[in-house]
Design a protein around this motif. Structure first.
Motif, mmCIF file in Angstrom:
data_model
loop_
_atom_site.group_PDB
_atom_site.id
_atom_site.type_symbol
_atom_site.label_atom_id
_atom_site.label_comp_id
_atom_site.label_asym_id
_atom_site.label_seq_id
_atom_site.Cartn_x
_atom_site.Cartn_y
_atom_site.Cartn_z
ATOM 1 N N ASP A 212 18.071 -29.497 -79.944
ATOM 2 C CA ASP A 212 17.623 -28.955 -78.665
ATOM 3 C C ASP A 212 18.432 -29.604 -77.530
ATOM 4 O O ASP A 212 19.160 -30.570 -77.758
ATOM 5 C CB ASP A 212 16.128 -29.307 -78.520
ATOM 6 C CG ASP A 212 15.464 -28.685 -77.316
ATOM 7 O OD1 ASP A 212 16.054 -27.788 -76.685
ATOM 8 O OD2 ASP A 212 14.331 -29.097 -76.991
ATOM 9 N N ARG A 287 4.131 -27.873 -85.083
ATOM 10 C CA ARG A 287 4.534 -26.459 -84.968
ATOM 11 C C ARG A 287 6.042 -26.427 -84.882
ATOM 12 O O ARG A 287 6.674 -27.472 -84.842
ATOM 13 C CB ARG A 287 3.908 -25.877 -83.698
ATOM 14 C CG ARG A 287 3.824 -26.916 -82.563
ATOM 15 C CD ARG A 287 4.791 -26.811 -81.499
ATOM 16 N NE ARG A 287 4.889 -28.029 -80.691
ATOM 17 C CZ ARG A 287 5.970 -28.349 -80.045
ATOM 18 N NH1 ARG A 287 7.032 -27.587 -80.117
ATOM 19 N NH2 ARG A 287 6.036 -29.440 -79.323
ATOM 20 N N ASP A 290 10.595 -24.944 -79.716
ATOM 21 C CA ASP A 290 11.009 -23.827 -78.878
ATOM 22 C C ASP A 290 12.020 -24.404 -77.892
ATOM 23 O O ASP A 290 11.627 -25.252 -77.084
ATOM 24 C CB ASP A 290 9.769 -23.268 -78.159
ATOM 25 C CG ASP A 290 10.068 -22.009 -77.368
ATOM 26 O OD1 ASP A 290 11.244 -21.787 -77.035
ATOM 27 O OD2 ASP A 290 9.115 -21.266 -77.061
ATOM 28 N N GLU A 292 14.186 -24.200 -80.686
ATOM 29 C CA GLU A 292 14.783 -24.339 -82.024
ATOM 30 C C GLU A 292 14.421 -23.174 -82.948
ATOM 31 O O GLU A 292 15.240 -22.744 -83.772
ATOM 32 C CB GLU A 292 14.346 -25.648 -82.679
ATOM 33 C CG GLU A 292 14.897 -26.904 -82.012
ATOM 34 C CD GLU A 292 13.912 -27.517 -81.040
ATOM 35 O OE1 GLU A 292 13.237 -26.753 -80.312
ATOM 36 O OE2 GLU A 292 13.792 -28.750 -81.006
HETATM 37 N N1 GLY Z 1 12.067 -28.002 -78.203
HETATM 38 C C1 GLY Z 1 11.187 -29.083 -78.351
HETATM 39 C C2 GLY Z 1 9.801 -28.700 -78.589
HETATM 40 O O1 GLY Z 1 9.498 -27.565 -78.866
HETATM 41 O O2 GLY Z 1 8.935 -29.567 -78.520
#
Ligand code: GLY
Ligand code: AMP
Length: 449
Positions: A212, A287, A290, A292
């Motif tokens: 990320d 989970r 996001d 990713e």
């Molecule tokens: N992209 C890092 C998260 O979803 O925590």
């Protein structure tokens, strides 16, 4: 099968997009969904925090499996509520989701089971925190123990910064109850990567590592965001490191949670940092990441329905997950001003032109439809994902697609993937690694429904 995806962001759009490719799906719902998800799913207007309302709907619509995207409903016990009603659901129980929702719990667990991470200390009152922090070497990280939408880890360069943070969190209560416990954590240095594993409580299969870009500014400077872009595979995770992470971190964590009577079913997200002393855990999430998810799911060749079903019915050990051997890059286009104040309501143009390039998918993160016009409706607006034979080609294609999309005040980072490129080995698209764990945990400990 009838599936319901719960959530509203780019990650959930990626779930819906991937599930829609399965010939096993007869009906797909998203709650509350988004204009992007509406292309593949019927969106039902139930907030992702309305747990009983979602369970009522799942019951009424005869949903076979509900897939929960974000952490908040998981931490609030959506899986427990669905399970009590006999509804199948993909995600960890409230007790298992504490691995993300309570950083103090997560660190305690890791230290108890020798899972590599940093030194830490937890405080429950400001006075003790101030006193004890005098003995800590700085810089360090102070973290609110509860959920804080990615804003709960505070870098403290000096003891003065620590004292100010204690005051903000424990006296002014800037994070509310999430800051009831404050955790000091040793600063770990190295490159970060995100590792996702699908677990049924006993076995875990980990898939392609991604990376990320958390800060708003190019060169990784400025405020933290939800994530400004991602790519996979992340070459920092060599096959040897991947194996070490699976063996020393992911599997032992699944085993530890089972032994603690909190079997973990769903996606375990290891936030890993590669230090000179080897890979260590910065944090776990309950989970997918996001953005990713927007690069990992497009590289998954296996039917996501089979994986979700394998997690739910305890047959992860039988899964043969196949991954694309190409690379994917996602560039997030955000509203100018994000992660601070920003305006919304600007028309978005060019998504179809971008997707027409081929091997490009535009995932909606914060959009709305007003009078049939797609408009911006959030900080992160869309994630533009492209697939290519190499990381470089996926990056090039993603930016080519970004250039076709237009809305007022659009902001995006131009350096997504810079760490991979700076290694000079774009090549490192290895056989996408995955691993199965035959747990020593006795059958039954994981207690399927
Ligand atoms: N992209 C890092 C998260 O979803 O925590
Ligand atoms: P978190 O909310 O725990 O994921 O932290 C957000 C970001 O802060 C991480 O992705 C890291 O970049 C950084 N961070 C958090 N904890 C540490 C740590 N102990 N050492 C170094 N960086 C950290």
């Amino acid at each position: 099968m009838k599936f319901l995806v719960v959530g509203t962001g780019g990650r959930e759009h990626a779930y819906v997009w991937k599930l829609a490719q399965s010939n096993k799906i007869t009906k797909l719902y998203a709650a509350p969904g988004s204009p992007g998800m509406a292309r593949y799913a019927e969106c039902v207007d139930i907030a992702d925090g309305d747990l009983e309302g979602l369970a009522d709907f799942a019951h009424r619509a005869d949903i076979d499996i509900a897939v929960i995207g974000p952490e908040a409903p998981l931490a609030d016990g959506i899986v427990d509520i669905f399970s009590e009603r006999g509804l199948a659901v993909f995600g960890p129980t409230q007790a298992a989701a504490q691995i993300e929702a309570d950083k103090d719990f997560a660190l305690k667990l890791m230290h108890k089971y020798d899972i590599p991470t940093g030194a830490y200390e937890t405080f429950v009152d400001a006075e003790t925190a101030r006193e004890r922090l005098k003995a800590w070497q700085h810089p360090l990280y102070l973290k609110v123990s509860g959920l804080a939408a990615g804003k709960g880890a505070i870098y403290c360069e000096t003891p003065c910064d620590s004292l100010r943070t204690v005051d903000e969190v424990m006296v002014q209560r800037a994070f509310g109850a999430a800051g009831d416990k404050l955790v000091a954590m040793e600063l770990l240095e190295g490159e970060e990567a995100s590792i996702f594993g699908f677990s049924d409580g006993q076995n875990i299969v980990c898939i392609v590592p991604s990376q990320d870009h958390k800060t708003i500014g190019e060169g990784d400077v400025g405020l933290n965001t939800g994530g400004m872009g991602a790519y996979a595979p992340a070459p920092v995770i060599t096959p040897e490191l991947f194996d070490e992470i699976v063996q020393r971190i992911m599997k032992p964590t699944i085993r530890a949670l089972a032994l603690e009577g909190r079997p973990y079913r769903g996606i375990l997200f290891g936030g890993i940092i590669v230090t000179p002393a080897g890979p260590k855990v910065i944090e776990f999430n309950c989970r997918m990441g996001d953005p990713e998810a927007q690069v990992v799911l497009p590289l998954l060749k296996t039917d996501l329905v089979d994986i979700v079903a394998g997690v739910c019915d305890g047959s992860v050990a039988d899964l043969a997950i196949e991954l694309d051997d190409r690379a994917a890059t996602c560039v997030v286009m955000a509203s100018g001003g994000y992660p601070e104040a920003y305006e919304t309501g600007f028309p978005i143009a060019g998504i179809a032109r971008a997707e027409a390039l081929g091997d490009v998918v535009v995932f909606h993160a914060g959009t709305a439809r007003r009078d049939r016009q797609l408009v911006t409706n959030g900080g992160r607006v869309i994630g533009v994902t492209a697939i290519g034979d190499t990381i470089q080609s996926s990056i090039d294609r993603a930016y080519e697609a970004v250039e076709k999309i237009d809305f007022d005040n659009a902001y995006f980072r131009r350096d997504i993937g810079h760490r991979a490129l700076n290694r000079g080995i774009d090549s490192n698209i290895q056989e996408p690694a995955q691993s199965i764990f035959d747990s020593e945990v006795k059958n039954g400990v994981c207690g399927t429904r």
